[in-house]
Scaffold this active site. Sequence first.
Site, PDB file in Angstrom:
ATOM      1  CB  CYS A  84      -0.964   0.013   1.175  1.00 28.04           C
ATOM      2  SG  CYS A  84      -2.056  -1.405   1.209  1.00 28.04           S
ATOM      3  CG  HIS A 100      -3.024   3.591   2.254  1.00 23.80           C
ATOM      4  ND1 HIS A 100      -3.467   3.271   0.988  1.00 23.80           N
ATOM      5  CD2 HIS A 100      -3.165   2.460   3.002  1.00 23.80           C
ATOM      6  CE1 HIS A 100      -3.850   2.006   0.984  1.00 23.80           C
ATOM      7  NE2 HIS A 100      -3.677   1.495   2.179  1.00 23.80           N
ATOM      8  CG  ASN A 134      -6.685  -0.552   1.342  1.00 21.71           C
ATOM      9  OD1 ASN A 134      -5.988  -0.116   0.428  1.00 21.71           O
ATOM     10  ND2 ASN A 134      -6.177  -1.006   2.470  1.00 21.71           N
TER      11      ASN A 134
END
Length: 323
Positions: A117, A250, A280
Site C-alpha cells: 500500500c 493512504h 482500499n
Amino acid sequence: MYSKIIGTGSYLPNEAVTNDELAARLAKDGVETSDEWIRSRTGIEQRYLASPNQTSSDLALFAAQNALEMAEVLPSEIDLIIVATTSPDMTFPSTACLLQAKIGADNAAAFDVQAVCSGFVYALTTADAMIRAGQAKKVLVVGSEVFSRMLDWKDRTSCVLFGDGAGAVVLEASEEAGILASRIHSNGRLSSILNVSSSIQGGKVVGNPFMYMDGQAVFKNAVSALGDVAQEVLDAANMSAEQLDWLIPHQANLRIIAATAKRLDFPMEKVVVTVNQHGNTSAASVPLAFDTAVRDGRISKGQTVLVQGVGGGFTWGANLFRF
Ligand code: ACO
C-alpha cells in the site's frame, strides 16, 4: 532541478459493489457481515471489482492514458515508467513492461515497485530521484491493483476492506518547484502482521495464497507511521501543517485517516477521503484519491499537497509537493 506533476489520471472497473450487495453475496457462502458493521468500522460504503479478464496492466493503461492526456504528453515522450503493484499480471515480466507495450511508450525504460500500500509513494520518490539525477525527463508513475484476486472471501475481517483500481501521474523535469520532500521507510520485522505468504515452488503454489491481516496491529502501526512521516517531510521542507492545502493519506480506513489528521492537528475538511467510494485499493489508493480531487476541482494548480502511504512490509512513506 525539480520534478513536477503535470498530469493525473485514474480508472475504476465498471462493477461497483455496495456493502449491502457484498453482504448478500457473502451470505450465500455462510459469511455474515452488514453495511452497518463495515461502514462504522471502516467508513467504506462501496468498492469496485475488476472483471475476471481484467489485469493490473489493463487498469493501469486507462489511468495512464488519462494522465498523459491532461499532461499533453505523448507516450513516445515518456522515458521511464514505474508501476507500483502487489497484484502484477505475471511473475515476470513486470507490469510496467506490459504497460509500456500497451501504451506504446517506445522510448521508456520500465520496472515495478513492490511496497504494497506504500507502493505509489515509493514509486514517486524513485521517479523524483531519477529526474533530479538527470536519468529521466518525463516519467509515468502508476499505482494499479486487482487486489480482490488475493482476498479470501470467507474471511470477513479482511475481504470487506479492499477494491480494485488504478491511478497515475506524469512527472516532468522542471526548474519550478514540484516535489519538495520525500521520505520512505520499512520494518520487515512486522512482515507477519500483513502478508500473502505463499510462493511458487516446483510448479505449485506453496503456503497461503490469500491475504492475512492482523487488523488491530496494522491499525496501531499505521496511525503512528503516518503521523511520524508527515512530520518528517514537513520538517524536511521547512513547512508547518498549517501551510498545507491538502493531505492525502493512504485510503485504508476512515478511522486511520481521522486518527492521522488528529495527530497532526489537521482539519478533516482539508483531507481528501475516497475510501468510502473506492475501498482500499492498495498502491492505487493515493493516486486515485489525488486524481479524483483534481478532477472535481478541490485541488488546483499551485497548491501544496502531502501524500502518504503505509502497508505490508511494513512500509510507509510520504511526499510533499506543489502541484
Ligand atoms: N462483519 C461483521 N462482523 C465482523 C466483520 C465483518 N466484516 N469482521 C469482523 N467482525 C467481527 C469479529 O468477528 C469480532 O466479533 P467477536 O467480537 O464476536 O469476536 C468483532 O467484529 C470485532 O472484530 P475486531 O477484529 O476486533 O474489529 P475491529 O474493531 O478491530 O475492526 C478492522 C476490524 C476494521 C479490520 C480494524 O482492525 C482495522 O481497521 N484495522 C486496520 C486494517 C486495515 O485498514 N487494513 C488495510 C490493509 S493495510 C493497509 O492498507 C495499511
